[in-house]
Design a protein around this motif. Structure first.
Motif, PDB file in Angstrom:
ATOM      1  N   LYS A 146       0.853  -1.238   0.181  1.00 58.96           N
ATOM      2  CA  LYS A 146       0.021  -0.189   0.141  1.00 58.96           C
ATOM      3  C   LYS A 146       0.957   1.157  -0.262  1.00 58.96           C
ATOM      4  O   LYS A 146       2.088   1.152   0.356  1.00 58.96           O
ATOM      5  CB  LYS A 146      -0.891  -0.035   1.257  1.00 58.96           C
ATOM      6  CG  LYS A 146      -1.988  -1.236   1.112  1.00 58.96           C
ATOM      7  CD  LYS A 146      -2.893  -1.152   2.627  1.00 58.96           C
ATOM      8  CE  LYS A 146      -3.716  -2.280   2.574  1.00 58.96           C
ATOM      9  NZ  LYS A 146      -3.596  -2.951   3.638  1.00 58.96           N
ATOM     10  N   PRO A 147       0.391   2.317  -0.550  1.00 59.36           N
ATOM     11  CA  PRO A 147       1.357   3.763  -0.757  1.00 59.36           C
ATOM     12  C   PRO A 147       2.090   3.954   0.617  1.00 59.36           C
ATOM     13  O   PRO A 147       3.120   4.244   0.668  1.00 59.36           O
ATOM     14  CB  PRO A 147       0.273   4.656  -1.161  1.00 59.36           C
ATOM     15  CG  PRO A 147      -0.827   3.901  -1.784  1.00 59.36           C
ATOM     16  CD  PRO A 147      -0.739   2.440  -1.059  1.00 59.36           C
ATOM     17  N   ILE A 193       4.750   1.435   1.580  1.00 62.92           N
ATOM     18  CA  ILE A 193       6.244   1.413   0.786  1.00 62.92           C
ATOM     19  C   ILE A 193       6.705   2.733   1.036  1.00 62.92           C
ATOM     20  O   ILE A 193       8.273   2.430   1.299  1.00 62.92           O
ATOM     21  CB  ILE A 193       5.972   1.219  -1.055  1.00 62.92           C
ATOM     22  CG1 ILE A 193       7.381   1.451  -1.513  1.00 62.92           C
ATOM     23  CG2 ILE A 193       4.896   2.319  -1.432  1.00 62.92           C
ATOM     24  CD1 ILE A 193       7.495   0.345  -2.679  1.00 62.92           C
ATOM     25  N   ASP A 220       3.906   2.052  -5.308  1.00 63.05           N
ATOM     26  CA  ASP A 220       2.942   1.185  -4.570  1.00 63.05           C
ATOM     27  C   ASP A 220       2.449   0.016  -5.443  1.00 63.05           C
ATOM     28  O   ASP A 220       2.622   0.126  -6.659  1.00 63.05           O
ATOM     29  CB  ASP A 220       1.784   1.794  -3.904  1.00 63.05           C
ATOM     30  CG  ASP A 220       0.970   2.461  -4.878  1.00 63.05           C
ATOM     31  OD1 ASP A 220       0.138   1.697  -5.401  1.00 63.05           O
ATOM     32  OD2 ASP A 220       0.962   3.664  -5.410  1.00 63.05           O
TER      33      ASP A 220
END
Ligand code: UDP
Length: 239
Positions: free
Chosen positions: A106-107, A110, A131
């Motif tokens: 997920k953004p 990362i 991501d």
């Protein structure tokens, strides 16, 4: 150093020690698969995935399931957890001033994983990160290729990450690429690994299942079925 493959369920698994696997991965290009029983089960149902597994340049036994399976077949090969191999490769490539790309999770995961790795590893050179929730693979392929990384870490879950790497392989023939499942979540501090004692007893899977009961469905019946299939394999090999 040459590959010394042992066979299990029709696939080759490398019998390297942890340090040998790091060395081999550093000195060779291509796809590293950290294989577990679920992946053998996927390969038996999905010929395209079986092809990817057979054509990988390095296949390491990720968990205790494959280690037990290999033991049943008479091979003493120690497991190499993907999350540890991945970290060791980042350290090795950074030491040698090589560049790294990270794709997956997920953004916020990362982002935090990259932040924590930067604090921990001097010389870390991340030339690309993204991501794992994208719809256009081609756009990502193009961006990774332009960044020319020496090491590519992909954490999209299996078999997505293995297919992704397989498609990228011919466009980045000089790179080492590894599929790492939930490792970015561990590096981001979003998920904790089992305490050492559980790891040493080969019970990390049980710890994770207790912590995340939804994983139960993934492990059962795959793990016992895998052991059963390997027992059958041994019986037939003995004939
Ligand atoms: N993931 C992703 N894109 C997807 C599906 C999953 O980036 O479309 C990520 C997910 O956020 C997680 C990882 O892939 O970070 C998979 O984790 P999982 O625990 O399933 O991996 P395992 O180690 O069990 O194979």
């Amino acid at each position: 150093m040459d590959r010394d493959l042992v066979k299990i369920q029709g696939f080759g698994v490398d019998s390297f020690s942890f340090d040998e696997a790091v060395d081999y991965a550093y000195n060779h290009h291509g796809q590293i698969v950290t294989v577990n029983p679920e992946m053998f089960s996927t390969a038996s149902k999905m010929p395209d995935f079986a092809k990817v597994l057979s054509s990988a340049e390095l296949v390491v036994p990720d968990g205790v399931g494959v280690e037990i399976g290999l033991k049943i077949l008479g091979h003493r090969v120690k497991r190499i957890p993907g999350v540890e191999l991945g970290k060791a490769l980042i350290v090795k490539f950074s030491k040698e001033n090589k560049s790294i790309a990270m794709i997956g999770a997920k953004p916020e995961v990362i982002e935090n994983a990259v932040k924590n790795l930067k604090l921990e590893i001097p010389n870390l050179n991340i030339v690309y990160s993204h991501d794992g929730y994208f719809s256009n693979d081609e756009a990502i392929f193009n961006d990774v290729v332009s960044a020319k990384p020496d090491l590519v870490l992909v954490a999209l879950g299996s078999p997505k990450q293995e297919f992704f790497i397989n498609s990228l392989k011919s466009r980045l023939p000089e790179a080492t690429m590894i599929g790492l499942g939930g490792s970015f979540d561990v590096w981001a501090g979003a998920v904790n690994r089992a305490p050492k004692i559980w790891q040493n007893l080969g019970l990390e899977w049980l710890y994770r299942t207790i912590k995340e009961p939804q994983r139960f469905k993934r492990i059962f019946p795959t793990l016992p079925l895998f052991v059963l299939n390997v027992c059958k394999e041994r019986l037939f090999a003995g004939k």
